[in-house]
Design a protein around this motif. Structure first.
Motif, PDB file in Angstrom:
ATOM      1  N   LEU A  45       0.831  -1.204   0.000  1.00 15.35           N
ATOM      2  CA  LEU A  45       0.000   0.000   0.000  1.00 15.35           C
ATOM      3  C   LEU A  45       0.867   1.256   0.000  1.00 15.35           C
ATOM      4  CD1 LEU A  45      -2.777  -1.016   2.572  1.00 15.35           C
ATOM      5  CD2 LEU A  45      -3.063  -0.737   0.095  1.00 15.35           C
ATOM      6  N   ALA A  46       1.989   1.202   0.721  1.00 19.46           N
ATOM      7  CA  ALA A  46       2.895   2.355   0.765  1.00 19.46           C
ATOM      8  C   ALA A  46       3.483   2.630  -0.608  1.00 19.46           C
ATOM      9  CB  ALA A  46       4.006   2.100   1.784  1.00 19.46           C
ATOM     10  N   VAL A  47       3.876   1.580  -1.323  1.00 18.84           N
ATOM     11  CA  VAL A  47       4.445   1.740  -2.661  1.00 18.84           C
ATOM     12  C   VAL A  47       3.417   2.367  -3.603  1.00 18.84           C
ATOM     13  CG1 VAL A  47       5.308   0.509  -4.686  1.00 18.84           C
ATOM     14  CG2 VAL A  47       6.124  -0.125  -2.405  1.00 18.84           C
ATOM     15  N   ILE A  48       2.166   1.882  -3.545  1.00 21.74           N
ATOM     16  CA  ILE A  48       1.105   2.428  -4.399  1.00 21.74           C
ATOM     17  C   ILE A  48       0.865   3.895  -4.080  1.00 21.74           C
ATOM     18  CG2 ILE A  48      -1.366   2.306  -4.931  1.00 21.74           C
ATOM     19  CD1 ILE A  48      -1.199  -0.723  -4.482  1.00 21.74           C
ATOM     20  N   THR A  49       0.806   4.211  -2.788  1.00 23.57           N
ATOM     21  CA  THR A  49       0.575   5.594  -2.365  1.00 23.57           C
ATOM     22  C   THR A  49       1.687   6.513  -2.851  1.00 23.57           C
ATOM     23  OG1 THR A  49      -0.599   4.823  -0.381  1.00 23.57           O
ATOM     24  CG2 THR A  49       0.196   7.093  -0.372  1.00 23.57           C
ATOM     25  N   LEU A  50       2.928   6.066  -2.736  1.00 22.53           N
ATOM     26  CA  LEU A  50       4.062   6.882  -3.191  1.00 22.53           C
ATOM     27  C   LEU A  50       4.066   7.036  -4.706  1.00 22.53           C
ATOM     28  CD1 LEU A  50       6.833   5.489  -0.820  1.00 22.53           C
ATOM     29  CD2 LEU A  50       5.752   7.738  -0.702  1.00 22.53           C
ATOM     30  N   LEU A  51       3.727   5.951  -5.420  1.00 20.79           N
ATOM     31  CA  LEU A  51       3.658   6.030  -6.883  1.00 20.79           C
ATOM     32  C   LEU A  51       2.556   6.981  -7.337  1.00 20.79           C
ATOM     33  CD1 LEU A  51       4.186   2.310  -7.979  1.00 20.79           C
ATOM     34  CD2 LEU A  51       5.757   4.221  -8.293  1.00 20.79           C
ATOM     35  N   LYS A  52       1.548   7.173  -6.497  1.00 20.51           N
ATOM     36  CA  LYS A  52       0.473   8.111  -6.811  1.00 20.51           C
ATOM     37  C   LYS A  52       0.857   9.547  -6.476  1.00 20.51           C
ATOM     38  CE  LYS A  52      -3.614   5.179  -6.824  1.00 20.51           C
ATOM     39  NZ  LYS A  52      -5.018   5.018  -6.359  1.00 20.51           N
ATOM     40  N   GLY A  53       2.103   9.738  -6.053  1.00 22.36           N
ATOM     41  CA  GLY A  53       2.592  11.088  -5.794  1.00 22.36           C
ATOM     42  C   GLY A  53       2.240  11.647  -4.443  1.00 22.36           C
ATOM     43  N   LYS A  54       1.735  10.819  -3.549  1.00 19.56           N
ATOM     44  CA  LYS A  54       1.347  11.287  -2.212  1.00 19.56           C
ATOM     45  C   LYS A  54       2.480  10.965  -1.230  1.00 19.56           C
ATOM     46  CE  LYS A  54      -3.408  10.208  -3.520  1.00 19.56           C
ATOM     47  NZ  LYS A  54      -3.882  11.575  -3.715  1.00 19.56           N
TER      48      LYS A  54
END
Length: 251
Positions: free
Chosen positions: A160-169
């Motif tokens: 979830l952290a990787v997805i969140t970071l990839l989304k620019g957040k």
């Protein structure tokens, strides 16, 4: 205050982390004051040069991090005070390195350019993460109250952290490492328009999502960014030089 410090910092073995936290902040502020005085050409403040070579302070930072890290390994089993002293050295070195994080990232001196704000962001993130560690939070260890294997929870939180970071957040992703429910929100919400996620999945495959992301960015994100930049420039100086990286390619 003394009782709190004794019980919450010393008794819990967090004195080295506290020393690192304090020296990171103090050294960053001192560094920024110094470079602003150099830029203004006030007094005896000047860049460090060897012949025609400008020695960036990231060099001194790397040396101090090595000294602090190795010293910490040597004295960690001797005393908490010695370990704390090593943490102070490491904290000063970290501040010097992170203050030129943009130089490392771009392999180009962008200190006073717009890209140079990345360095200030890096320091702010380091301070925030260290502060969360200091108050006792630990990354990726949130218990959702379900009978799930802890290792599986860690992997799920990390994903979830990787997805969140990839989304620019970035801030949501970093804070979410300590409070994983934030990662659930960050992972399901729309990505920022300039994020890798948006470029990969919105640009051609979902124009409507991209348009919505741009509208939200302009309406909600931009005002927050302006406030953040104003605070950063108050603390670290104006990054107002024209960019020298646009159109520049690395071979």
């Amino acid at each position: 205050m003394e009782h709190w410090f004794q019980q919450s910092i010393i008794a819990t073995g967090r004195l080295p982390l506290f020393c690192y936290f304090v020296t990171l902040i103090v050294a960053f502020i001192a560094t920024r004051i110094n470079v602003r005085l150099i830029r203004a050409k006030l007094g005896w403040f000047r860049n460090v040069n060897v012949g025609e070579m400008h020695i960036h302070h990231v060099v001194f930072g790397v040396v101090l991090m090595l000294v602090g890290g190795v010293s910490g390994l040597i004295v960690s089993f001797a005393s908490q005070a010695g370990y704390a002293a090593a943490a102070c050295i490491f904290g000063i070195g970290s501040a010097l390195v992170l203050d030129e994080f943009a130089l490392i990232l771009h392999l180009h001196d962008v200190y006073w350019e717009e890209e140079g704000r990345t360095s200030v962001d890096a320091v702010f993130i380091a301070v925030a993460v260290t502060g969360l560690l200091l108050i006792g939070l630990r990354p990726l260890t949130w218990d959702y109250g379900t009978p799930v294997n802890p290792a599986a929870l860690i992997v799920a939180n990390l994903l979830l952290a990787v997805i969140t970071l990839l989304k620019g957040k970035i801030w949501t992703g970093m804070a979410g490492l300590f409070v994983p429910p934030m990662l659930l929100v960050g992972a399901v919400r729309l990505a920022r328009p300039d994020s890798p996620w948006a470029r990969w999945l919105y640009a051609k495959k979902s124009p409507r999502k991209m348009a919505t992301a741009i509208r939200r960015e302009e309406r909600w994100r931009r005002p927050v960014i302006k406030v953040k930049i104003a605070f950063q420039e108050f603390l670290s100086g104006r990054h107002d030089l024209p960019s020298t990286r646009r159109g520049r390619r690395h071979g």
